[in-house]
Design a protein around this motif. Structure first.
Motif, PDB file in Angstrom:
ATOM      1  N   ASP A 103     -28.844  31.658  -9.177  1.00 22.91           N
ATOM      2  CA  ASP A 103     -27.372  31.522  -9.050  1.00 22.91           C
ATOM      3  C   ASP A 103     -27.475  30.029  -8.461  1.00 22.91           C
ATOM      4  N   LEU A 104     -28.097  29.408  -7.401  1.00 25.09           N
ATOM      5  CA  LEU A 104     -27.887  28.207  -7.029  1.00 25.09           C
ATOM      6  C   LEU A 104     -28.470  27.246  -8.015  1.00 25.09           C
ATOM      7  N   THR A 105     -29.711  27.648  -8.612  1.00 26.27           N
ATOM      8  CA  THR A 105     -30.028  26.877  -9.677  1.00 26.27           C
ATOM      9  C   THR A 105     -29.288  26.604 -10.917  1.00 26.27           C
ATOM     10  N   HIS A 106     -28.368  27.530 -11.055  1.00 27.24           N
ATOM     11  CA  HIS A 106     -27.617  27.384 -12.278  1.00 27.24           C
ATOM     12  C   HIS A 106     -26.417  26.555 -11.809  1.00 27.24           C
ATOM     13  N   GLN A 107     -25.720  26.585 -10.695  1.00 29.72           N
ATOM     14  CA  GLN A 107     -24.786  25.830 -10.119  1.00 29.72           C
ATOM     15  C   GLN A 107     -25.388  24.381 -10.015  1.00 29.72           C
ATOM     16  N   ILE A 108     -26.409  24.170  -9.705  1.00 26.24           N
ATOM     17  CA  ILE A 108     -26.970  22.578  -9.611  1.00 26.24           C
ATOM     18  C   ILE A 108     -26.932  22.036 -10.936  1.00 26.24           C
TER      19      ILE A 108
END
Length: 149
Positions: free
Chosen positions: A133-138
């Motif tokens: 999720d963090l990777t997708h947000q970044i």
């Protein structure tokens, strides 16, 4: 979210850019001893990751994929070639185009690199879904910033 005063907006710890920059430095420090054992620098590791996904791209395509310009990418590829991990192959239809292909040693390196993401997972103390999720947000943030620039 409450609005911030100008003084608060200009505090270092309130800067997203600094949080991302310092996180990137921490990530590079974590990866360095792992990549040293593989004989790779961090930018070389990124190139190898891209090649393990898709072998044989043109240099320009590879540069776009890993966000490196040709002035940085060319010497990096020459070092990977000297280390026996990749080969530069001229396109038969157009000799100006150069494809980057993995050698047998470059393909074998993939299995030795499998533990690198696992070390990040352990160090982050995050679950796989949290990191995804963090990777997708970044990535979404990066894409919006690129569009604005």
């Amino acid at each position: 979210m409450p609005s911030l005063t100008q003084d608060e907006l200009l505090k270092l710890d309130n800067q997203l850019c600094f949080a991302m920059y310092s996180a990137s430095l921490a990530m590079t420090r974590l990866y360095k001893p792992l990549l040293d054992k593989l004989g790779l620098t961090y930018p070389q590791y990124l190139v190898m990751l891209a090649l393990w996904e898709k072998d044989g791209p043109m240099v320009s395509e590879l540069g776009e994929r890993v966000s490196l310009d040709s002035g940085t990418l060319t010497p990096l590829l020459k070092r990977l070639e000297a280390n026996g991990f990749v080969a530069r192959v001229r396109d038969v239809a157009d000799e100006r185009r150069v494809h980057i292909t993995l050698t047998a040693a470059g393909r074998r390196l993939k299995s030795r690199a499998g533990h690198v993401p696992e070390c990040l997972l352990a160090a982050s103390e995050c679950s796989v879904p949290e990191l995804v999720d963090l990777t997708h947000q970044i990535q979404a943030l990066r894409d919006r910033i690129r569009k604005a620039a």
